[in-house]
Design a protein around this motif. Structure first.
Motif: not given
Ligand code: IPT
Length: 990
Positions: A78, A177, A373, A440-441, A487-488, A511, A514, A542, A593, A596
């Motif tokens: 990841n 990831d 991504h 991304n990230e 995200m989240y 995102e 999950h 996600w 992981f 998902d």
């Molecule tokens: C986030 C990523 O953008 C995505 O690619 C994937 O890894 C996802 O999480 C989890 O499955 S990054 C995470 C550090 C919040």
């Protein structure tokens, strides 16, 4: 290798994004190209420094070598890079694939421009033709084109060699990831044009019908012409709804360069065409109206030198205040993150598979895709245009492991701008693309601002988003993101922001929710909050796929293309499994992981899809008024369409077993509006009655045949009548002897092989594991709490049994009263008292096991698909039935699954016996072939042996699922709290 291309070691030079590569453009050459897909000679070298030897094998293109060749198997990481070198370094062991084939160049291509297009190569591509350098490219998910005109001879054979270096400076910005695979994953083509050709076409088509087409013309390298010959011009034709070939012509004279002197440039000029289309039908994701545009480059004599075809849509995207508007409407973004994935071919996804992905999404209510991504295959955007999806098109930039260093590293500046600009240059004419994403990230730095600057100048018609920028301050107005796209983020934080008065831009989560394993708890609550809060517009779940690679269990090899047909309904066939991180012997990996998604590796929808379908339903139902004055109201939840494309029927389900269907007629309701719907009489006296409006497609849709179920909105019309009289253990019912138990008070029953006992634990879900709950439950010994019998008292028809269950946080007192009823049933009344310290357990309930031969479950409750307390909005109450073997959901890493929420009664039946259970109220029930400990012990499904009987759980309380594997846990209301839990049920054998 010693060739000039290799001497400069481009795999260690982030400044070098390409050499000899043609500029990206939006002219689609696929239609008239010669495909070079298929068998290529292949060898895998241990590093790019090595020379290929004489021994070649074969490889099929497009494809990833990790799935074909044993030497370099797939590896999943990841965030962390799979090797230690810092950017821009790459490891000395660097698998390098050399693909070679002979190509016959048609004789009639003499005098023409000849171009090689390589669809996608991971991560550095070096091209040689007959041993001579042709070009270099990075940017693994966009095509690279090379002008071969000077390198090949029409009428002769040429040897094309494509060398792909797996690890490079570019890997550090492709640290997404996903599996690391290597290879050439999209089609390879060869095409030809006139030496003077349409180098790019830019279309701007607005909702009001205004159309502008900009055309740029270039000359092939080495062409003597330094200027566009006099008299050349562009023309076009537009066909579409109500338009039969509207001719477009050049606005004014071609803006020609180099006409005054003989200086040579390959850029020859640009021209514009414009018109206003009368009565245009605008494009949106609900009614994706497309028009066919043909652009032609004409010679002075009128003959056509080049053409370019585009399917275009007229639509506006705009941000007004904190709303993202499509055609002036604040549309909800019901999105998913989509990677390129296939369980046999990795990131090589066929057109049919891309289409099938989108059909699945459409059928389950999704209207948006983020190309996480990296940019998708060009065909993906043709399909999103055609089927109707809003697309956030994301550039191939993720530097996760070294994000901070790279965001401001000037050596990577070119790469950032290159990747963003190439994506925009390719995809700018797609109406489905409504937002650009910088990647991304990757932290946030000057490299992002540079890319955003280019983008905002080049395409002012669409917003840009970048989570890494916006996360620093959702309310900022001066960063690289026009949208706050966290995200989240906990939904409460989003709501608080929207209510704070500080919000400056739309909030659409890039995102959220999950989907790892048994997950997506609280999705319906999240959407209720979004819809209730101006400023919130949705997000992207996600993710779409579980990236499980089909693998042979015996030798660990990926099944590859040979695995076609060896899986079904989400389950890998005998001798096979869905591999996740670590299954290919990798030592550095991130386990499950990678699994998902909302669909299994074979695209079988997981139960969450039905939850989503209902949340996103175009039609909702509500009850209004009181008593006999009650009416039913239908709400059209769409933004642009009426309900005429839908058909419906009523389904009734009554607690007493009654179930019937009647025709329904949907009223005429405009988008966003509601109307009362006629309803047939519902007879009373049958106990609780539920009305479901079964909504289907009235005619064939591009994404679903006529009669496809669209949603199942449901309301309760009559509440439950008073339950069965509570039979107290004190009452003696005619001196029937009490049910039989052993000395310790365990119920002995002919159909049960394992008696009903207390259950406080579930096989940890991925959320339970990664959210830390599973570890806590283990510390509290909830996975191994043991029953200590305390007392068994027999009185009249009742046996009253008390037991203690010691945990790491005190003792749970459990009492069961078994009463024999006159009709042969056993009434079981239970109480469990959880000490204050047990603040959050997985479940409180009963578990028992039946003997073999009871293979079918029929239940009255929610279904037919799996549901849990915080994921139960999409499973209507009704009379459902299914074979026991099909109740279980095969999440890739075995875990708690197969639950049904709100069950009131159920029967388990076989050829010889029926076991009937009635509950005191709606409860969480599961019937599977696996004990919780069986599931916990297995890492893959092939390790599980189904038990011959049924493992039955009846829960007084069951913890919500949440999404804690990456994001918020479930809400407090779905936690199982300490204190007294009471439940009762009756058991009857027939
Ligand atoms: C986030 C990523 O953008 C995505 O690619 C994937 O890894 C996802 O999480 C989890 O499955 S990054 C995470 C550090 C919040």
């Amino acid at each position: 290798m010693t060739d000039a291309l290799f001497v400069l070691r481009p795999w260690e030079s982030p400044e070098v994004t390409s050499w000899g590569r043609l500029p990206m453009n939006a002219v689609d050459r696929r239609e008239r190209a010669v495909s070079l897909d298929g068998r290529w000679r292949f060898q895998l070298l241990p590093s790019p420094e090595r020379e290929p030897g004489p021994g070649w094998s074969w490889a099929e293109l497009p494809g990833s070598w990790a799935l074909d060749v044993a030497e370099d198997p797939p590896q999943y990481t990841n965030v962390r890079m799979p090797w230690p070198e810092f950017p821009p370094g790459s490891p000395p062991a660097n698998p390098t694939g050399v693909y070679e084939r002979d190509v016959d160049i048609p004789a009639d291509w003499a005098g023409r421009r000849i171009v090689l297009q390589v669809g996608a190569a991971e991560s550095v591509l070096l091209v040689q033709v007959d041993g001579r350098p042709a070009g270099v490219s990075k940017d693994s998910h966009l095509a690279a084109e090379f002008d071969l005109s000077g390198l090949v001879r029409p009428g002769h054979r040429a040897t094309v060699r494509l060398t792909v270096v797996k690890w490079s400076d570019a890997s550090h910005i492709e640290d997404q990831d996903q599996w690391w695979l290597g290879g050439i994953t999209r089609p390879v083509l060869l095409y030809t044009t006139d030496p003077l050709y349409l180098a790019d076409v830019t279309v701007r088509a607005r909702r009001d019908g205004e159309l502008r087409v900009d055309c740029r013309v270039r000359a092939a390298s080495g062409t003597a012409t330094g200027a566009l010959p006099a008299g050349w011009y562009v023309g076009g034709q537009l066909t579409g709804p109500g338009l039969d070939g509207l001719e477009l012509s050049q606005d004014r004279e071609f803006d020609r360069f180099n006409t005054e002197d003989d200086r040579v440039s390959d850029f020859l000029g640009e021209a514009r065409m414009g018109t206003v289309v009368p009565g245009v039908r605008a494009w949106n994701a609900e009614t994706p109206e497309l028009y066919d545009l043909t652009v032609r480059l004409h010679r002075a004599d009128g003959t056509v030198a080049d053409t370019s075809h585009h399917r275009i849509g007229f639509r506006d995207v705009q941000i007004r205040g904190r709303d993202l508007l499509v055609n002036g409407e604040r549309v909800y973004i019901r999105g998913v993150n989509r990677h390129d994935f296939h369980p046999l071919t990795g990131r090589t996804v066929s057109y049919e598979d891309m289409r099938a992905d989108l059909l699945t999404l459409k059928r389950f209510g999704f209207n948006a895709v983020r190309t996480s991504h990296y940019p998708g295959d060009p065909a993906l955007y043709d399909l999103t245009d055609e089927l109707g999806f809003y697309v956030v098109d994301e550039a191939d930039i993720e530097s996760h492991d070294h994000a901070h260093e790279i965001a401001d590293d000037p050596r990577y500046l070119n790469a950032f701008v290159d990747r963003v600009s190439r994506m925009v240059l390719r995809d700018k004419n797609h109406p489905s693309v409504i937002v650009w994403s910088l990647g991304n990230e990757s932290d946030y730095g000057a490299n992002h601002d540079a890319a955003a600057g280019w983008l905002r100048r080049h395409d002012p018609t669409r917003p840009v988003q970048y989570e890494g920028a916006a996360k620093l301050d959702w309310a900022a107005t001066d960063d690289a993101s026009d949208i706050a796209c966290p995200m989240y983020a906990p939904i409460e934080d989003c709501v608080a922001h929207a209510l704070s008065g500080e919000q400056t831009r739309p909030l659409i989560q890039c995102e959220y929710s999950h989907a790892m394993g048994n997950s997506n708890g609280t999705l319906a609550d999240t959407w209720a909050a979004i819809e209730a809060t101006p400023g919130l517009q949705g997000g992207f779940i996600w993710e779409f796929w579980d990236h499980g690679i089909l693998q042979h269990v015996n030798d660990g090899r990926p099944a590859g293309r040979g695995g076609a047909g060896l899986y079904e309904n989400g389950v890998a066939g005998p001798g096979l499994r869905w591999a996740y991180g670590g299954d290919f012997g990798e030592t550095i990996h991130d386990g499950a992981f990678i699994a998902d998604g909302v669909v299994f590796p074979d695209r079988t929808p997981k139960p969450v899809m039905f939850e989503h379908r209902e949340i996103a339903a175009p039609v909702r139902l509500s009850v209004e008024g009181e008593g006999t004055w009650r009416v039913l109201r239908v709400h059209n939840r769409q933004h642009f369409r009426d309900l005429s494309w839908l058909a419906a029927e009523w389904e009734f389900a009554a607690a007493d077993g009654g179930a019937w269907t009647l025709p329904a007629r949907l009223p005429d309701v405009s988008p966003g509006d509601s109307a009362v719907i006629d309803r047939p009489e519902v007879p009373g006296g049958a106990g609780e009655v539920w009305l479901t409006l079964r909504v289907t497609t009235a005619a064939d849709e591009p994404w679903a045949p006529r009669g496809t179920e669209v949603c199942l909105p449901q309301v309760r019309w009559y509440p439950a009548e008073e339950g069965e009289p509570v039979v107290g253990a004190e009452e003696d019912l005619g001196h029937i002897p009490p049910p039989e138990t052993d000395d310790t008070g365990l119920l002995l029953h002919p159909l049960l092989v394992s008696p009903p006992v207390l259950s406080l634990w579930r096989a940890p879900t991925d959320n339970d594991v990664l959210g830390g709950m599973a570890e806590r439950w283990r510390e509290l010994a909830l996975d191994r709490a043991v029953r200590e019998p305390v007392a068994v008292e027999r009185k009249g028809s009742t046996v009253r049994v008390r037991s203690r269950w010691a945990t790491g946080a005190g003792v749970v007192e459990h009492e069961q009263a078994f009463t024999a009823l006159v009709d042969g049933r056993v009434l079981v009344e239970e109480t469990a008292v959880l000490p204050e310290e047990l603040t959050d357990v997985a479940r409180v309930g009963t578990v028992f096991e039946t003997g073999p031969g009871l293979d079918r479950l029929a239940w009255y409750g929610q279904g037919p698909w799996e549901s849990y307390p915080d994921r139960a909005s999409g499973a209507p109450v009704g009379h459902h039935s299914a074979p026991v073997d099909q109740l279980f959901t095969p999440y890739l890493r075995p875990q708690e699954s197969g639950g049904r929420h709100g069950v009131r009664h159920f029967t388990l039946s076989g050829d010889d016996h029926v076991l009937s259970v009635r509950l005191d109220g709606p409860r969480q029930v599961s019937v599977t072939r696996h004990r919780a400990e069986d599931l916990t012990a297995a890492a893959h499904h092939d390790e599980l042996t189904p038990r011959p009987g049924c493992v039955v759980h009846i829960d007084a309380a069951h913890r919500g699922l949440g999404t804690a594997s990456c994001g918020p846990d479930t809400s407090p209301e779905y936690l199982v709290t300490p204190g007294v839990h009471r439940w009762s049920w009756t058991l009857r054998a027939l």
